[in-house]
Design a protein around this motif. Structure first.
Motif, PDB file in Angstrom:
ATOM      1  N   LEU A 116       6.544  19.824   1.442  1.00  0.00           N
ATOM      2  CA  LEU A 116       5.220  20.420   1.291  1.00  0.00           C
ATOM      3  C   LEU A 116       4.758  20.784   2.693  1.00  0.00           C
ATOM      4  N   GLU A 117       4.459  22.044   2.928  1.00  0.00           N
ATOM      5  CA  GLU A 117       4.187  22.504   4.290  1.00  0.00           C
ATOM      6  C   GLU A 117       2.941  21.871   4.887  1.00  0.00           C
ATOM      7  N   GLN A 118       1.953  21.596   4.062  1.00  0.00           N
ATOM      8  CA  GLN A 118       0.728  20.960   4.544  1.00  0.00           C
ATOM      9  C   GLN A 118       0.299  19.875   3.568  1.00  0.00           C
ATOM     10  N   GLU A 119       0.121  18.694   4.096  1.00  0.00           N
ATOM     11  CA  GLU A 119      -0.390  17.586   3.295  1.00  0.00           C
ATOM     12  C   GLU A 119      -1.091  16.573   4.199  1.00  0.00           C
ATOM     13  N   GLU A 120      -1.872  15.725   3.593  1.00  0.00           N
ATOM     14  CA  GLU A 120      -2.472  14.594   4.290  1.00  0.00           C
ATOM     15  C   GLU A 120      -1.416  13.520   4.469  1.00  0.00           C
ATOM     16  N   MET A 121      -1.432  12.866   5.647  1.00  0.00           N
ATOM     17  CA  MET A 121      -0.468  11.805   5.908  1.00  0.00           C
ATOM     18  C   MET A 121      -0.975  10.489   5.341  1.00  0.00           C
ATOM     19  N   TYR A 122      -0.093   9.804   4.597  1.00  0.00           N
ATOM     20  CA  TYR A 122      -0.289   8.404   4.244  1.00  0.00           C
ATOM     21  C   TYR A 122       0.846   7.623   4.891  1.00  0.00           C
ATOM     22  N   GLY A 123       0.513   6.471   5.491  1.00  0.00           N
ATOM     23  CA  GLY A 123       1.525   5.688   6.180  1.00  0.00           C
ATOM     24  C   GLY A 123       1.534   4.236   5.770  1.00  0.00           C
ATOM     25  N   GLU A 124       2.669   3.618   5.997  1.00  0.00           N
ATOM     26  CA  GLU A 124       2.814   2.183   5.779  1.00  0.00           C
ATOM     27  C   GLU A 124       2.067   1.412   6.878  1.00  0.00           C
ATOM     28  N   PRO A 125       1.697   0.151   6.602  1.00  0.00           N
ATOM     29  CA  PRO A 125       1.968  -0.595   5.369  1.00  0.00           C
ATOM     30  C   PRO A 125       1.068  -0.162   4.215  1.00  0.00           C
ATOM     31  N   PHE A 126       1.650  -0.175   3.026  1.00  0.00           N
ATOM     32  CA  PHE A 126       0.960   0.170   1.783  1.00  0.00           C
ATOM     33  C   PHE A 126       0.776  -1.131   1.015  1.00  0.00           C
ATOM     34  N   GLY A 127      -0.489  -1.511   0.803  1.00  0.00           N
ATOM     35  CA  GLY A 127      -0.798  -2.824   0.248  1.00  0.00           C
ATOM     36  C   GLY A 127      -0.659  -2.912  -1.250  1.00  0.00           C
ATOM     37  N   ILE A 128       0.560  -2.670  -1.749  1.00  0.00           N
ATOM     38  CA  ILE A 128       0.861  -2.752  -3.175  1.00  0.00           C
ATOM     39  C   ILE A 128       1.871  -3.857  -3.418  1.00  0.00           C
ATOM     40  N   PRO A 129       1.950  -4.372  -4.640  1.00  0.00           N
ATOM     41  CA  PRO A 129       3.022  -5.322  -4.953  1.00  0.00           C
ATOM     42  C   PRO A 129       4.378  -4.630  -4.845  1.00  0.00           C
ATOM     43  N   GLU A 130       5.432  -5.440  -4.729  1.00  0.00           N
ATOM     44  CA  GLU A 130       6.777  -4.878  -4.677  1.00  0.00           C
ATOM     45  C   GLU A 130       7.021  -4.047  -5.939  1.00  0.00           C
ATOM     46  N   PRO A 131       7.366  -2.770  -5.780  1.00  0.00           N
ATOM     47  CA  PRO A 131       7.547  -1.917  -6.964  1.00  0.00           C
ATOM     48  C   PRO A 131       8.757  -2.324  -7.793  1.00  0.00           C
ATOM     49  N   LEU A 132       8.705  -1.953  -9.051  1.00  0.00           N
ATOM     50  CA  LEU A 132       9.875  -2.095  -9.900  1.00  0.00           C
ATOM     51  C   LEU A 132      10.974  -1.157  -9.412  1.00  0.00           C
ATOM     52  N   GLU A 133      10.584   0.091  -9.079  1.00  0.00           N
ATOM     53  CA  GLU A 133      11.517   1.090  -8.564  1.00  0.00           C
ATOM     54  C   GLU A 133      10.789   1.949  -7.530  1.00  0.00           C
ATOM     55  N   THR A 134      11.495   2.364  -6.514  1.00  0.00           N
ATOM     56  CA  THR A 134      10.975   3.328  -5.543  1.00  0.00           C
ATOM     57  C   THR A 134      11.755   4.618  -5.728  1.00  0.00           C
ATOM     58  N   VAL A 135      11.070   5.651  -6.208  1.00  0.00           N
ATOM     59  CA  VAL A 135      11.737   6.905  -6.552  1.00  0.00           C
ATOM     60  C   VAL A 135      11.678   7.908  -5.399  1.00  0.00           C
ATOM     61  N   PHE A 136      10.600   7.881  -4.614  1.00  0.00           N
ATOM     62  CA  PHE A 136      10.440   8.802  -3.490  1.00  0.00           C
ATOM     63  C   PHE A 136       9.941   8.055  -2.254  1.00  0.00           C
ATOM     64  N   ILE A 137      10.437   8.471  -1.102  1.00  0.00           N
ATOM     65  CA  ILE A 137       9.911   8.031   0.183  1.00  0.00           C
ATOM     66  C   ILE A 137       9.598   9.287   0.990  1.00  0.00           C
ATOM     67  N   SER A 138       8.401   9.329   1.589  1.00  0.00           N
ATOM     68  CA  SER A 138       7.981  10.490   2.366  1.00  0.00           C
ATOM     69  C   SER A 138       8.151  10.263   3.856  1.00  0.00           C
ATOM     70  N   TRP A 139       8.463  11.360   4.545  1.00  0.00           N
ATOM     71  CA  TRP A 139       8.437  11.415   6.006  1.00  0.00           C
ATOM     72  C   TRP A 139       7.446  12.495   6.407  1.00  0.00           C
ATOM     73  N   PHE A 140       6.655  12.208   7.454  1.00  0.00           N
ATOM     74  CA  PHE A 140       5.660  13.158   7.946  1.00  0.00           C
ATOM     75  C   PHE A 140       5.979  13.563   9.382  1.00  0.00           C
ATOM     76  N   GLN A 141       5.397  14.684   9.816  1.00  0.00           N
ATOM     77  CA  GLN A 141       5.674  15.215  11.137  1.00  0.00           C
ATOM     78  C   GLN A 141       5.323  14.230  12.248  1.00  0.00           C
ATOM     79  N   GLY A 142       4.355  13.371  11.990  1.00  0.00           N
ATOM     80  CA  GLY A 142       3.987  12.381  13.001  1.00  0.00           C
ATOM     81  C   GLY A 142       4.955  11.227  13.106  1.00  0.00           C
ATOM     82  N   GLY A 143       5.947  11.186  12.215  1.00  0.00           N
ATOM     83  CA  GLY A 143       6.964  10.143  12.254  1.00  0.00           C
ATOM     84  C   GLY A 143       6.775   9.050  11.223  1.00  0.00           C
TER      85      GLY A 143
END
Length: 261
Positions: free
Chosen positions: A148-175
């Motif tokens: 996606l050429e433009q989006e808002e950055m969300y970064g770890e740590p993400f305060g959620i319980p351990e997921p059952l499955e992780t289907v996608f992981i994002s990388w952003f221009q800021g690293g």
């Protein structure tokens, strides 16, 4: 069988921000529903914060197979009664798909039992979503990654319980990296959180994002009847007609060996 989906949106940014209003003249919820209705076998309607009972009456939720939720500016304005109603229907088997800043929505935090906090930055950066579970139904038909050429950055740590499955992981221009697509099971209901969807970008018109949402609706749909009495904890007394195990003595089997029967 037609899957009945409700797309819930706050419908605030669309009315107060000209950029958002121009991008989504029918609201973000309308654009999401439009994409779902273009898919075979899905019938999507919309509901908004401003409607009576936020558009989520008991009767309407009872008929819904999947609820999609986008919230941001008015999490606190969602009535607690409706939050409990949504959670009860999820526990009973309704699917729930939580989008973008819906990570802070009351129903999601209630179901996760955690702060669901994260770091963020609004700078119009490129987001690359990597498919980490290529055989997962939600990833069906997708390339190994998409951008996606433009989006808002969300970064770890993400305060959620351990997921059952992780289907996608994002990388952003800021690293930064972020768990952008995660699944859970809550009671009989399937829950999927999907990160992209900042209001000032045309994310919900993107073909890959629409494919994810279509796949997620199909995945979250439970064909089984709703579970009833999910908040009940009934006392089941011992049937007095049954002989307590402690009262049973050793008895001879047909082969002559002693044992309990």
């Amino acid at each position: 069988m037609t899957i009945r989906a409700i797309v819930w949106g706050e419908n605030i940014h669309e009315k107060s921000n000209a950029i958002v209003g121009d991008l989504y003249p029918e609201g973000m919820h309308g654009a999401i529903a439009e994409g779902l209705n273009a898919a075979a076998g899905i019938e999507a309607t919309t509901a908004t914060l401003q409607e009576h009972e936020h558009g989520l009456s008991e009767a309407r939720l009872a008929e819904a197979d999947v609820l999609l939720w986008w919230g941001h500016a008015a999490h606190g304005d969602v009535a607690d009664e409706i939050v409990e109603r949504v959670c009860r229907h999820v526990w009973s088997g309704m699917g729930l798909i939580v989008l973008h800043s819906g990570h802070f929505a009351k129903p999601f935090k209630r179901l996760m039992g955690s702060p669901c906090n994260l770091t963020w930055r609004e700078a119009g950066e490129r987001e690359r979503l990597w498919v980490t579970s290529p055989n997962h139904p939600i990833a069906a038909g997708l390339p190994p990654h998409f951008e996606l050429e433009q989006e808002e950055m969300y970064g770890e740590p993400f305060g959620i319980p351990e997921p059952l499955e992780t289907v996608f992981i994002s990388w952003f221009q800021g690293g930064e990296v972020f768990r952008s697509g995660v699944t859970y099971k809550r009671g009989a209901g399937s829950v999927f959180y999907f990160r992209p969807g900042h209001e000032t970008y045309p994310t919900y018109y993107d073909a890959n994002v629409r494919r994810v949402l279509e796949n997620a609706v199909r995945w979250a749909h439970d064909r089984a009847p709703r579970v009833t009495g999910v908040n009940d904890a009934p006392n089941v007394p011992v049937n007095q007609a049954l002989e307590p195990i402690e009262a049973r003595g050793p008895r001879l089997h047909a082969d002559g060996e002693a044992g309990f029967k």
